[in-house]
Design an enzyme around this catalytic site. Structure first.
Site, mmCIF file in Angstrom:
data_model
loop_
_atom_site.group_PDB
_atom_site.id
_atom_site.type_symbol
_atom_site.label_atom_id
_atom_site.label_comp_id
_atom_site.label_asym_id
_atom_site.label_seq_id
_atom_site.Cartn_x
_atom_site.Cartn_y
_atom_site.Cartn_z
ATOM 1 N N ASP A 1 0.729 -1.188 0.148
ATOM 2 C CA ASP A 1 -0.033 -0.142 -0.101
ATOM 3 C C ASP A 1 1.073 1.190 -0.087
ATOM 4 O OD1 ASP A 1 -2.648 1.057 0.165
ATOM 5 O OD2 ASP A 1 -1.773 1.815 2.156
ATOM 6 N N GLU B 1 0.678 8.545 -7.092
ATOM 7 C CA GLU B 1 1.381 9.600 -7.756
ATOM 8 C C GLU B 1 0.599 9.913 -8.844
ATOM 9 O OE1 GLU B 1 3.171 12.511 -8.354
ATOM 10 O OE2 GLU B 1 4.428 11.641 -6.664
#
Length: 540
Positions: free
Chosen positions: A200, A268
């Site tokens: 994660d 991201e």
């Protein structure tokens, strides 16, 4: 044993709360998962990814861990977990555990101790910083779930950092003892027989030790939308250089065990392919990584092509994992509905498209049924972002509603109790029991069986063919054999010119006749042939 079983594998994500409830409390459990594993095996998956099952207060549904080496009683116990591992392995399925290393629960004993003072055994195990002189937070860093990424603790007269909820304090991985602890928790599960980990928020492990503020995104790129998080360039609160050395430690640990693999979630939005490539290049980092690039609203040939090209240009020896849905995003048949003739046709096109991509592919429970996003009412929500930002943000509950097994049973056969999230009519109608010949489920099985038997689709290299929107075309090449994949991403009928060897292996709404390929709305074709005779494709 195939040490690289993960290359080209199909990974089926199970969200434990919503897969199958066997004890009648309305929440899915390990015994339920074990009972339903035959469904996953017959679908054609190679592995299951099980979202967090560790002990947790469930502030973020298990992504806030209070004990890394035990099972939350909601799901069962370690004996139930061992039984799941044994059954999965009997069926030829690998088991990948969701590992949350960047942060713990605020109720983890280590944080409970850490927050009491600046002088205790765990004082430096979390990210603490003094207030600015005016009492405000140490930096301008933001939380994904709204507001600052800092919460003040009066006992220490300091702020602690949390990239997510305040109930999820970030570990300080600059502290070697923290790294050692986390590695040992992973060893615990490796010793129990897990085949790997889904990591994660893998780029969130380190923060800038100098606590520098993030700059604003360039003018024009910082549209507010429904949240403030994307208004910053996230240069200092995540994706730090120190992360690489820790990934190498993770790889060194898992390499001590036979045929293990890791896949990292790259959170991201601004340079995701660059980070994915960096984290998977070489033999001492992650085997795989995925990002959210294909989990968003864009549904164009250019987007699918440029995303994949960007990854392989950055890491020619890296390996990606691609998926269209998971527990964090709106289900893709709802997200892309305007591009589909109907939900069933769009679902069938989507799996054919995904199965053509070079890399490992991920399937989220229920997508093989054509499940749509469930429409939620506010009183039904459990997800923190939805509860906080309703109605502009609906939260993630709509993609987490229970799996539907039996159209004739209460709550779709998920539970004998009252389900933790509702089972509504649109989902109920798509239960496994009603998926007959020609259904979305039958199509998934056919596509995945075809892919499993095709060396070019499993591990062949990719060459894209620039046909123009709305057509995505690509060659998958392995040695002297190739599969050419052609997809109509629109609802309109298209006619293409195809020259060369044309032998259709698998298709939907496609006809080939005398150098002409007709693709109905959302139609596709896999064309088999020799590398020496790759077909040429163009708009008519």
């Amino acid at each position: 044993m195939d040490q690289e079983w993960w290359r080209g594998a199909v990974v089926y994500q199970i969200y434990p709360r919503s897969f199958q409830d066997d004890d009648g409390d309305g929440v899915g459990d390990l015994k339920g998962i074990t009972r339903r594993l035959d469904h996953v095996a017959t679908l054609g998956a190679d592995a299951i990814w099980v979202s967090p099952i560790f002990t947790s207060p469930m502030a973020d549904m298990g992504y806030d861990v209070s004990n890394y080496t035990d099972i939350d009683p909601l799901f069962g116990d370690l004996a139930d977990f061992d039984a799941l591992i044994a059954r999965a392995h009997d069926l030829g399925l690998k088991v990948i555990l969701d590992q949350v290393l960047s942060h713990s629960s605020a109720k983890h004993p280590f944080f409970v101790e850490s927050r009491t003072s600046r002088k205790n055994d765990k004082a430096d195990w979390y990210v603490w910083a003094d207030p600015k002189s005016d009492g405000t937070a140490p930096t301008n860093w933001l939380s994904h779930f709204g507001g600052p990424a800092w919460t003040f603790e009066p006992r220490r007269r300091q702020y602690y950092m949390h990239n997510f909820l305040s109930e999820q304090p970030d570990f300080n991985l600059h502290c070697p003892e923290v790294q050692d602890f986390l590695l040992e928790t992973m060893r615990f599960w490796l010793e129990r027989g897990v085949d790997g980990f889904r990591l994660d928020t893998v780029n969130y492990y380190f923060h800038d030790a100098q606590l520098r503020d993030n700059p604003a995104r360039p003018t024009g790129a910082n549209a507010l939308g429904n949240e403030t998080y994307e208004m910053q360039e996230h240069l200092y609160d995540k994706t730090q250089p120190e992360n690489i050395a820790f990934l190498q430690r993770l790889r060194a640990l898992t390499d001590q065990y036979e045929a293990r693999a890791m896949v990292g979630e790259v959170g991201e939005s601004q340079r995701s392919m660059q980070v994915m490539a960096e984290y998977t290049q070489g033999a001492d980092r992650l085997q795989m990584a995925y990002s959210f690039d294909l989990l968003g609203p864009t549904f164009t040939a250019a987007h699918f092509r440029t995303t994949q090209m960007a990854f392989f240009e950055g890491a020619s020896d890296g390996w990606p994992m691609w998926s269209f849905s998971n527990h964090d995003v709106e289900r893709h048949v709802t997200r892309w509905a305007k591009h589909g003739v109907d939900i069933d046709t769009l679902a069938k096109l989507s799996i054919a498209l995904l199965a053509s991509f070079e890399g490992t592919i991920g399937i989220y429970q229920g997508e093989e049924l054509g499940l749509e996003q469930t429409e939620m009412e506010y009183h039904e929500l459990t997800d923190p972002p939805g509860l906080r930002f309703w109605p502009e943000v609906k939260g993630r509950d709509g993609c987490r509603t229970p799996m539907v097994w039996d159209a004739q049973a209460p709550y779709g056969g998920f539970t004998d109790g009252v389900p933790w999230l509702p089972v509504k009519a649109p989902q109920w109608a798509r239960a496994v029991s009603g998926q007959a010949e020609g259904s979305v489920l039958a199509h998934y099985r056919a596509v995945l069986a075809y892919r499993r038997a095709s060396a070019p689709l499993l591990r062949g290299r990719t060459e894209f063919v620039d046909v123009g929107e709305p057509v995505l075309a690509l060659h998958r090449i392995d040695g002297d054999r190739a599969v050419t994949c052609v997809f109509n991403l629109s609802v309109e009928r298209l006619v293409l010119t195809v020259t060369g060897d044309v032998s259709v292996g698998l298709s939907m709404a496609a006809e080939v006749n005398d150098r002409r390929m007709t693709l109905g709305g959302n139609g596709f074709a896999y064309i088999e042939g020799a590398t020496s005779g790759l077909p040429e494709i163009s708009m008519t």
